[in-house]
Scaffold this active site. Structure first.
Site, PDB file in Angstrom:
ATOM      1  N   ASN A 101     -11.034  14.292   0.698  1.00  0.00           N
ATOM      2  CA  ASN A 101     -12.103  13.700   1.156  1.00  0.00           C
ATOM      3  C   ASN A 101     -13.472  14.238   0.829  1.00  0.00           C
ATOM      4  OD1 ASN A 101     -10.359  11.771   1.778  1.00  0.00           O
ATOM      5  ND2 ASN A 101     -10.208  12.240   3.945  1.00  0.00           N
ATOM      6  N   ASN A 108      -5.792   4.258  -2.543  1.00  0.00           N
ATOM      7  CA  ASN A 108      -7.028   3.998  -2.339  1.00  0.00           C
ATOM      8  C   ASN A 108      -8.039   3.522  -3.498  1.00  0.00           C
ATOM      9  OD1 ASN A 108      -6.238   5.845  -0.230  1.00  0.00           O
ATOM     10  ND2 ASN A 108      -8.242   5.489   0.425  1.00  0.00           N
ATOM     11  N   ALA A 157       2.148   0.530   9.398  1.00  0.00           N
ATOM     12  CA  ALA A 157       3.365  -0.163  10.040  1.00  0.00           C
ATOM     13  C   ALA A 157       3.556  -1.481   9.865  1.00  0.00           C
ATOM     14  CB  ALA A 157       3.633   0.125  11.484  1.00  0.00           C
ATOM     15  N   TYR A 197      -1.809  -0.099  10.895  1.00  0.00           N
ATOM     16  CA  TYR A 197      -2.046  -0.720   9.928  1.00  0.00           C
ATOM     17  C   TYR A 197      -0.843  -0.586   8.966  1.00  0.00           C
ATOM     18  CZ  TYR A 197      -3.390  -1.143   4.896  1.00  0.00           C
ATOM     19  OH  TYR A 197      -3.516  -1.651   3.772  1.00  0.00           O
ATOM     20  N   HIS A 202      -3.570  10.790  11.365  1.00  0.00           N
ATOM     21  CA  HIS A 202      -4.188  11.099  10.036  1.00  0.00           C
ATOM     22  C   HIS A 202      -3.264  11.701   8.884  1.00  0.00           C
ATOM     23  CE1 HIS A 202      -8.292  11.741   7.688  1.00  0.00           C
ATOM     24  NE2 HIS A 202      -7.349  11.013   6.995  1.00  0.00           N
ATOM     25  N   LYS A 209       1.994  -3.182   7.264  1.00  0.00           N
ATOM     26  CA  LYS A 209       2.265  -3.631   5.976  1.00  0.00           C
ATOM     27  C   LYS A 209       3.815  -3.145   5.560  1.00  0.00           C
ATOM     28  CE  LYS A 209      -0.626  -4.474   3.036  1.00  0.00           C
ATOM     29  NZ  LYS A 209      -0.860  -5.755   2.795  1.00  0.00           N
ATOM     30  N   THR A 237       0.812  -1.425   0.056  1.00  0.00           N
ATOM     31  CA  THR A 237       0.049   0.074  -0.110  1.00  0.00           C
ATOM     32  C   THR A 237       0.764   1.254  -0.123  1.00  0.00           C
ATOM     33  OG1 THR A 237      -1.562   1.193   1.633  1.00  0.00           O
ATOM     34  CG2 THR A 237      -0.176  -0.247   2.493  1.00  0.00           C
ATOM     35  N   ASP A 238       0.415   2.308  -0.499  1.00  0.00           N
ATOM     36  CA  ASP A 238       1.068   3.570  -0.566  1.00  0.00           C
ATOM     37  C   ASP A 238       1.182   4.257   0.790  1.00  0.00           C
ATOM     38  OD1 ASP A 238      -1.536   4.542  -0.008  1.00  0.00           O
ATOM     39  OD2 ASP A 238      -1.648   5.811  -1.655  1.00  0.00           O
ATOM     40  N   GLU A 239       0.244   3.483   1.874  1.00  0.00           N
ATOM     41  CA  GLU A 239       0.470   4.212   3.196  1.00  0.00           C
ATOM     42  C   GLU A 239       1.657   3.685   3.965  1.00  0.00           C
ATOM     43  OE1 GLU A 239      -2.491   4.317   6.052  1.00  0.00           O
ATOM     44  OE2 GLU A 239      -4.174   4.351   4.403  1.00  0.00           O
TER      45      GLU A 239
HETATM   46  P1  NAD Z   1     -10.339  -6.562   2.809  1.00  0.00           P
HETATM   47  O1  NAD Z   1     -10.441  -6.314   4.131  1.00  0.00           O
HETATM   48  O2  NAD Z   1     -11.604  -6.251   1.949  1.00  0.00           O
HETATM   49  O3  NAD Z   1      -9.888  -8.310   2.623  1.00  0.00           O
HETATM   50  C1  NAD Z   1      -9.093  -8.817   3.235  1.00  0.00           C
HETATM   51  C2  NAD Z   1      -9.328 -10.338   3.218  1.00  0.00           C
HETATM   52  O4  NAD Z   1      -8.251 -10.998   3.723  1.00  0.00           O
HETATM   53  C3  NAD Z   1     -10.561 -10.773   3.808  1.00  0.00           C
HETATM   54  O5  NAD Z   1     -11.525 -11.628   2.758  1.00  0.00           O
HETATM   55  C4  NAD Z   1     -10.418 -11.629   5.086  1.00  0.00           C
HETATM   56  O6  NAD Z   1     -11.286 -12.565   5.317  1.00  0.00           O
HETATM   57  C5  NAD Z   1      -8.798 -12.050   4.600  1.00  0.00           C
HETATM   58  N1  NAD Z   1      -8.409 -12.500   5.632  1.00  0.00           N
HETATM   59  C6  NAD Z   1      -7.873 -11.591   6.731  1.00  0.00           C
HETATM   60  N2  NAD Z   1      -7.103 -12.251   7.452  1.00  0.00           N
HETATM   61  C7  NAD Z   1      -6.674 -13.475   6.929  1.00  0.00           C
HETATM   62  C8  NAD Z   1      -5.797 -14.588   7.478  1.00  0.00           C
HETATM   63  N3  NAD Z   1      -5.260 -14.591   8.469  1.00  0.00           N
HETATM   64  N4  NAD Z   1      -5.955 -15.536   6.467  1.00  0.00           N
HETATM   65  C9  NAD Z   1      -6.665 -15.560   5.416  1.00  0.00           C
HETATM   66  N5  NAD Z   1      -7.268 -14.540   5.075  1.00  0.00           N
HETATM   67  C10 NAD Z   1      -7.635 -13.641   5.692  1.00  0.00           C
HETATM   68  O7  NAD Z   1      -9.037  -6.048   2.242  1.00  0.00           O
HETATM   69  P2  NAD Z   1      -8.894  -5.185   0.867  1.00  0.00           P
HETATM   70  O8  NAD Z   1      -9.350  -3.921   0.760  1.00  0.00           O
HETATM   71  O9  NAD Z   1      -9.539  -6.229  -0.210  1.00  0.00           O
HETATM   72  O10 NAD Z   1      -7.453  -5.438   0.523  1.00  0.00           O
HETATM   73  C11 NAD Z   1      -6.527  -6.259   0.095  1.00  0.00           C
HETATM   74  C12 NAD Z   1      -5.058  -6.024   0.015  1.00  0.00           C
HETATM   75  O11 NAD Z   1      -4.887  -5.016  -0.379  1.00  0.00           O
HETATM   76  C13 NAD Z   1      -4.813  -5.942   1.655  1.00  0.00           C
HETATM   77  O12 NAD Z   1      -3.209  -6.563   1.747  1.00  0.00           O
HETATM   78  C14 NAD Z   1      -4.530  -4.377   1.775  1.00  0.00           C
HETATM   79  O13 NAD Z   1      -3.609  -3.881   2.542  1.00  0.00           O
HETATM   80  C15 NAD Z   1      -3.952  -4.079   0.276  1.00  0.00           C
HETATM   81  N6  NAD Z   1      -4.230  -2.670  -0.264  1.00  0.00           N
HETATM   82  C16 NAD Z   1      -5.689  -2.167  -0.214  1.00  0.00           C
HETATM   83  C17 NAD Z   1      -6.175  -0.894  -0.568  1.00  0.00           C
HETATM   84  C18 NAD Z   1      -7.677  -0.258  -0.589  1.00  0.00           C
HETATM   85  O14 NAD Z   1      -7.866   0.721  -0.972  1.00  0.00           O
HETATM   86  N7  NAD Z   1      -8.581  -1.189   0.023  1.00  0.00           N
HETATM   87  C19 NAD Z   1      -5.083   0.007  -1.380  1.00  0.00           C
HETATM   88  C20 NAD Z   1      -3.759  -0.807  -1.322  1.00  0.00           C
HETATM   89  C21 NAD Z   1      -3.468  -2.034  -0.693  1.00  0.00           C
HETATM   90  O1  DAU Z   2      -4.052   4.208   0.830  1.00  0.00           O
HETATM   91  C1  DAU Z   2      -4.325   2.941   0.656  1.00  0.00           C
HETATM   92  C2  DAU Z   2      -5.228   2.264   1.789  1.00  0.00           C
HETATM   93  O2  DAU Z   2      -6.527   2.858   1.484  1.00  0.00           O
HETATM   94  C3  DAU Z   2      -5.269   0.830   2.076  1.00  0.00           C
HETATM   95  O3  DAU Z   2      -3.758   0.407   2.287  1.00  0.00           O
HETATM   96  C4  DAU Z   2      -6.187   0.567   3.079  1.00  0.00           C
HETATM   97  O4  DAU Z   2      -6.316  -0.880   3.200  1.00  0.00           O
HETATM   98  C5  DAU Z   2      -7.509   1.020   2.918  1.00  0.00           C
HETATM   99  O5  DAU Z   2      -8.198   0.679   3.859  1.00  0.00           O
HETATM  100  C6  DAU Z   2      -7.479   2.548   2.492  1.00  0.00           C
HETATM  101  O6  DAU Z   2      -6.920   3.350   3.812  1.00  0.00           O
HETATM  102  P1  DAU Z   2      -7.629   4.759   4.080  1.00  0.00           P
HETATM  103  O7  DAU Z   2      -7.499   4.680   5.700  1.00  0.00           O
HETATM  104  O8  DAU Z   2      -7.218   5.709   3.200  1.00  0.00           O
HETATM  105  O9  DAU Z   2      -9.226   4.333   3.750  1.00  0.00           O
HETATM  106  P2  DAU Z   2     -10.731   4.609   4.297  1.00  0.00           P
HETATM  107  O10 DAU Z   2     -11.688   4.615   3.540  1.00  0.00           O
HETATM  108  O11 DAU Z   2     -10.818   4.320   5.836  1.00  0.00           O
HETATM  109  O12 DAU Z   2     -10.460   6.338   4.491  1.00  0.00           O
HETATM  110  C7  DAU Z   2     -10.258   7.221   3.266  1.00  0.00           C
HETATM  111  C8  DAU Z   2     -10.076   8.579   3.751  1.00  0.00           C
HETATM  112  O13 DAU Z   2     -11.481   8.994   4.447  1.00  0.00           O
HETATM  113  C9  DAU Z   2      -8.975   8.909   5.016  1.00  0.00           C
HETATM  114  O14 DAU Z   2      -8.426  10.088   4.814  1.00  0.00           O
HETATM  115  C10 DAU Z   2     -10.034   8.997   6.217  1.00  0.00           C
HETATM  116  C11 DAU Z   2     -11.534   9.456   5.587  1.00  0.00           C
HETATM  117  N1  DAU Z   2     -12.513   9.045   6.209  1.00  0.00           N
HETATM  118  C12 DAU Z   2     -12.713   7.596   6.582  1.00  0.00           C
HETATM  119  C13 DAU Z   2     -13.815   7.255   6.809  1.00  0.00           C
HETATM  120  C14 DAU Z   2     -14.135   5.562   7.131  1.00  0.00           C
HETATM  121  C15 DAU Z   2     -13.565   9.842   6.687  1.00  0.00           C
HETATM  122  O15 DAU Z   2     -13.405  11.210   6.614  1.00  0.00           O
HETATM  123  N2  DAU Z   2     -14.811   9.461   7.541  1.00  0.00           N
HETATM  124  C16 DAU Z   2     -14.874   8.062   7.425  1.00  0.00           C
HETATM  125  O16 DAU Z   2     -16.021   7.626   7.865  1.00  0.00           O
END
Ligand code: NAD
Ligand code: DAU
Length: 344
Positions: A250, A180, A153, A151, A277, A155, A126-128
């Protein structure tokens, strides 16, 4: 290609499985997922009868589970999506599950990949991990790793374990760092589906702090196509940023959603900020473009409209989750933040 996809019942993993099975005839996928609150087999109904797809319930934090799966199947490659993925949970619920899955689980997968001679390991990062930007500039793959929340940290730690497995043991490993994602099947704790769900029900929309935090947004299918490209063509040991190169505050995302649903901006509530944040993310994806010729195919405006429309058409999917997802802290945290905002 026989592929192990971990975390394939989650948001991006399920989109990736559908993507791979729809564009390739030569791919067989084994999806290993332990089905946490975020894992949902409803996300995969479309492919569950596909002969090239197998689901195995398994936990990557169990060395025994992992070893058993690698013994049962012979994988050409592993794509690791499995993770605890929500920043707020890592802050408010404790970090144990994050450390176990996002670090230890990854290490078990790396060990098994090495022991069983897997061709390639792709870690979905992730970019985080880069932390926050100031007013100018973008993250490149050479930006310092400076995660600011538990989270991020966890990753970042996994990225280092992947690097070590390659350097020390010669495992063919690559890392992608994406911004995201948005699109169908995202768990409604994340900004976009949460705002759509709340607005549909005329509930308050909690915006953290002043709402001016900036994120780069990518349509999930573009993330999937980038991972496919990196999996097949990237040089070993490489790291690639993936993003939509569409940076937006946002509050603008929230207003866009309200406009699309024809709901008033009076639903917006500015609530207490997320601790630590990150203020701004922006992605430089030129390495991925120039090395591998990848580019996103979906522009933000069309993709966000399609996404809002998807959630409107899949109300049952959303309400199944919303009705069953009370997790104490999470609902209480929002209730507390909203109550405080009302008092101000
Ligand atoms: P998500 O939370 O929707 O899905 C995570 C999945 O992993 C779930 O199906 C869960 O059941 C499974 N899981 C959790 N713990 C597990 C374990 N111990 N063993 C097996 N399976 C397990 O997450 P997502 O948003 O689909 O993200 C997927 C990946 O992409 C993550 O690694 C996340 O860090 C990365 N990522 C997400 C985003 C984003 O915007 N959502 C952006 C960049 C990177
Ligand atoms: O940047 C990549 C990351 O994006 C992934 O690694 C994470 O797995 C994924 O969950 C996502 O993290 P964020 O923290 O950016 O996602 P979230 O949707 O929770 O929040 C997006 C932005 O919106 C963030 O600046 C926090 C803000 N936010 C979020 C929620 C849930 C709000 O202002 N209100 C909210 O209720």
């Amino acid at each position: 290609m026989k592929l192990l996809v971990t975390g394939g019942a989650g948001f991006i993993g399920s989109n990736f499985i559908r993507y791979m099975l729809s564009v390739h005839d030569d791919v067989e996928i084994v999806n290993v997922d332990t089905l946490t609150y975020a894992g949902n087999l409803e996300n995969l109904i479309e492919v569950e009868r596909d002969p090239s797809y197998t689901f195995v319930r398994g936990d990557i934090t169990s060395e025994e589970n992992v070893e058993g799966i690698f013994r049962q199947f012979s994988f050409d490659a592993v794509v690791n999506f499995a993770a605890e993925s929500h920043v707020d949970r890592s802050i408010h619920m404790g970090v144990e599950a994050f450390v176990r899955t996002n670090i230890l689980g990854v290490q078990y997968l790396l060990d098994a990949s090495r022991a069983h001679g897997v061709g390639r390991f792709l870690q979905v990062s992730t970019d985080e991990v880069y932390g926050s930007l100031g007013d100018r500039g973008k993250f490149t793959e050479d930006s310092p790793i400076q995660p600011n929340n538990p989270y991020a940290a966890s990753k970042a730690a996994a990225d280092f374990m992947v690097r070590a497995a390659r350097k020390t043991h010669g495992l063919d490993a690559v890392i992608t760092r994406c911004s995201n994602n948005f699109g169908p099947f995202q768990f409604p704790e994340k900004l976009i589906p949460l705002m759509i769900a709340n607005a549909r029900e005329d509930k308050a929309l909690p915006v953290y702090g002043d709402g001016c935090h900036v994120r780069d947004w990518i349509y999930v299918r573009d993330h999937c196509s980038a991972i496919d490209r990196v999996l097949r063509d990237a040089p070993t040991g490489s790291i690639y940023n993936i993003g939509g190169e569409h940076d937006v505050q946002n509050i603008e995302i929230v207003k866009t959603i309200l406009k699309m649903l024809d709901k008033p901006e009076s639903l917006i509530r500015f609530v207490e900020d997320r601790p630590g944040h990150d203020r701004r993310y922006a992605m430089d994806c030129s390495r991925l473009r120039s090395d591998l010729g990848w580019q996103p195919e979906h522009d933000f405006e069309t993709a966000i409209a399609a996404t809002v429309d998807w959630y409107v058409r899949h109300e049952a999917w959303l309400s199944n989750i919303r009705d069953g997802s009370y997790t104490g802290y999470y609902d209480d945290m929002y209730a507390k933040r909203l109550a405080e905002a009302e008092e101000d």
